[in-house]
Write an enzyme that holds these catalytic residues in place. Structure first.
Site, short mmCIF file in Angstrom:
data_model
loop_
_atom_site.label_atom_id
_atom_site.label_comp_id
_atom_site.label_asym_id
_atom_site.label_seq_id
_atom_site.Cartn_x
_atom_site.Cartn_y
_atom_site.Cartn_z
N CYS A 116 0.81 -1.22 0.00
CA CYS A 116 0.00 0.00 0.00
C CYS A 116 0.84 1.27 0.00
CB CYS A 116 -0.95 -0.01 1.19
SG CYS A 116 -2.05 -1.44 1.14
N HIS A 256 -3.67 6.86 2.47
CA HIS A 256 -4.01 5.54 1.93
C HIS A 256 -5.42 5.18 2.41
CE1 HIS A 256 -4.02 1.41 0.90
NE2 HIS A 256 -3.91 0.98 2.14
N ASN A 286 -10.05 -0.65 -0.74
CA ASN A 286 -8.59 -0.56 -0.68
C ASN A 286 -8.01 -1.14 -1.97
OD1 ASN A 286 -5.87 -0.82 -0.14
ND2 ASN A 286 -6.13 -1.72 1.90
O1 UT7 Z 1 -3.90 -1.57 3.52
C1 UT7 Z 1 -2.95 -2.31 4.23
C2 UT7 Z 1 -3.09 -2.16 5.66
N1 UT7 Z 1 -4.33 -2.73 6.12
C3 UT7 Z 1 -5.08 -2.05 6.98
O2 UT7 Z 1 -4.79 -0.93 7.29
C4 UT7 Z 1 -6.28 -2.76 7.57
C5 UT7 Z 1 -6.27 -2.61 9.08
N2 UT7 Z 1 -7.32 -3.34 9.74
C6 UT7 Z 1 -8.64 -2.99 9.67
O3 UT7 Z 1 -9.00 -2.08 8.93
C7 UT7 Z 1 -9.62 -3.69 10.56
O4 UT7 Z 1 -8.93 -4.42 11.55
C8 UT7 Z 1 -10.61 -4.66 9.83
C9 UT7 Z 1 -11.54 -3.85 8.96
C10 UT7 Z 1 -9.82 -5.65 8.99
C11 UT7 Z 1 -11.47 -5.40 10.86
O5 UT7 Z 1 -12.14 -4.47 11.69
P1 UT7 Z 1 -12.03 -4.59 13.27
O6 UT7 Z 1 -12.82 -3.48 13.84
O7 UT7 Z 1 -10.58 -4.67 13.66
O8 UT7 Z 1 -12.80 -5.94 13.55
P2 UT7 Z 1 -12.33 -7.16 14.43
O9 UT7 Z 1 -11.42 -8.04 13.69
O10 UT7 Z 1 -11.90 -6.66 15.78
O11 UT7 Z 1 -13.70 -7.90 14.64
C12 UT7 Z 1 -14.78 -7.32 15.41
C13 UT7 Z 1 -15.97 -8.25 15.40
C14 UT7 Z 1 -15.64 -9.69 15.70
O12 UT7 Z 1 -16.72 -10.26 16.39
P3 UT7 Z 1 -16.67 -10.42 18.01
O13 UT7 Z 1 -15.48 -11.25 18.29
O14 UT7 Z 1 -16.56 -9.01 18.55
O15 UT7 Z 1 -17.98 -11.07 18.31
C15 UT7 Z 1 -15.54 -10.33 14.34
O16 UT7 Z 1 -15.81 -11.70 14.36
O17 UT7 Z 1 -16.54 -8.25 14.09
C16 UT7 Z 1 -16.62 -9.58 13.60
N3 UT7 Z 1 -16.40 -9.53 12.14
C17 UT7 Z 1 -17.40 -9.31 11.27
N4 UT7 Z 1 -18.73 -9.10 11.45
C18 UT7 Z 1 -19.46 -8.87 10.34
C19 UT7 Z 1 -15.23 -9.67 11.47
N5 UT7 Z 1 -15.45 -9.53 10.14
C20 UT7 Z 1 -16.79 -9.30 10.00
C21 UT7 Z 1 -17.60 -9.07 8.89
N6 UT7 Z 1 -18.93 -8.86 9.10
N7 UT7 Z 1 -17.12 -9.03 7.64
#
Ligand code: UT7
Length: 335
Positions: A116, A256, A286
């Protein structure tokens, strides 16, 4: 003697027609439009669906548009750099394939892998050849067909990425415009949190690696999120302080586009409002190397010569950095 700076003098782009919406994703994995909009801020992404089409086809289309828009011929180009993590094939370089498809014969070319941060790393690499007076016209292509390495069964990654390509023309300027400064960093330890497990020399492709779905993006989202916010904000704030840039004299931050929450957090640390931030994540998701130049392409008509712009990126590697530049032309010359 006046310093020769590297100025961006035009931007072309290619976006595939197919729009993968949140609604369609809810039929593929267990997710919802509400979750995606709240946690990430993406509505739809473009996907290159045509069989037999690759990153080079998107890159070549973007370069052709750029050349037409700026009134250049393929043989005017001295060097072409392609920032990508989705090359057409392991080798040769996708940059060479793009040059061939466009009919660029007088240039040499190579790929640059900084995920990225690919555009900002390539822009600074290219600028070295311009500032020394060696080259007059360099094209930086930022192109990724992320759909080729996305696992559409994994709800934690499949909603993040889209396909796109941009082509940016760089030329020397003796005026006070162009690239002023840059800060770039890498940390190879970050590879553990964001990578593709197999297909390289460490774990060559095998039936096992395919069965284990190891040819797709693997990301530990929360860890990458924390690094992305702190590292991008650190370099952007450092750049502001170094050059006495404030909310008043900054025209735009171009971050980004990985997650709206990351973008907002970086803007907060910089003390700037959303009206000073280029944002198009909702439309394209992205697109890896292409996000920053795609923002510049979308906002081109709002830019004026001399505008202060800060670019900031974070990506796999880890790689991150910031560029301070003064915009070199008014509006959209191709419109
Ligand atoms: O470009 C290169 C660099 N990359 C980045 O900068 C990406 C950085 N990371 C992120 O943007 C975020 O971490 C994500 C968008 C990938 C994920 O968001 P998050 O707020 O960190 O979610 P999480 O992994 O902490 O998950 C929160 C909850 C979980 O459920 P519980 O454990 O709280 O019950 C996940 O199981 O959301 C759940 N979850 C979803 N729910 C609905 C995870 N994916 C999904 C989904 N739909 N697609």
């Amino acid at each position: 003697m006046k310093k020769i700076r590297t100025a961006i003098t035009g931007i072309g782009a290619f976006l595939p027609e197919y729009k993968l919406t949140n609604e369609e994703l809810t039929r593929m994995v267990d997710t919802s439009d509400e979750w995606i909009m709240q946690r990430i801020g993406i509505k739809e992404r473009r996907i290159l669906k045509e069989k037999g089409k690759a990153t080079s086809d998107m890159g070549a289309a973007a370069v052709k548009q750029l050349l037409a828009k700026t009134g250049n011929k393929p043989d005017d180009i001295d060097l072409l750099i392609c920032a990508t993590i989705t090359p057409d094939m392991q080798f040769p370089a996708t940059a060479n394939i793009i040059a061939h498809k466009v009919g660029i014969h007088n240039a040499w070319s190579f790929d640059l892998n900084a995920a990225c941060s690919g555009f900002i790393f390539s822009l600074i690499t290219a600028s070295q050849f311009i500032e020394t007076g060696q080259y007059k016209k360099v094209v930086v292509v930022a192109a990724d067909k992320m759909s080729a390495i996305t696992n559409y069964k994994d709800r934690t990654t499949c909603l993040l990425f889209g396909d796109a390509a941009t082509a940016t023309l760089l030329e020397p300027s003796a005026e006070d415009v162009g690239v002023i400064d840059h800060i770039h960093h890498v940390d190879g330890l970050g590879r553990h949190h964001l990578h593709i497990k197999a297909g390289g020399s460490l774990h060559p492709a095998s039936i096992e690696t395919v069965k284990k779905e190891e040819h797709f993006v693997y990301q530990e989202g929360q860890t990458v999120f924390k690094f992305a916010v702190s590292r991008m904000a650190d370099v952007a704030v450092e750049m502001m302080k170094k050059h006495d840039i404030t909310s008043d004299n900054l025209k735009f931050l171009v971050p980004h586009q990985a997650n709206m929450r990351i973008i907002d957090a970086v803007a907060r640390r910089m003390g700037i409002g959303r009206e000073k931030v280029m944002i198009n994540i909702e439309k394209y998701g992205n697109t890896t190397a292409a996000t920053i130049p795609l923002c510049l392409y979308d906002y081109e008509s709002q830019l004026k010569k001399g505008d202060n712009i800060i670019l900031a990126a974070f990506g796999a590697g880890f790689t991150w950095g910031s560029i301070y530049l003064k915009w070199a032309y008014d509006g959209n010359p191709g419109s």
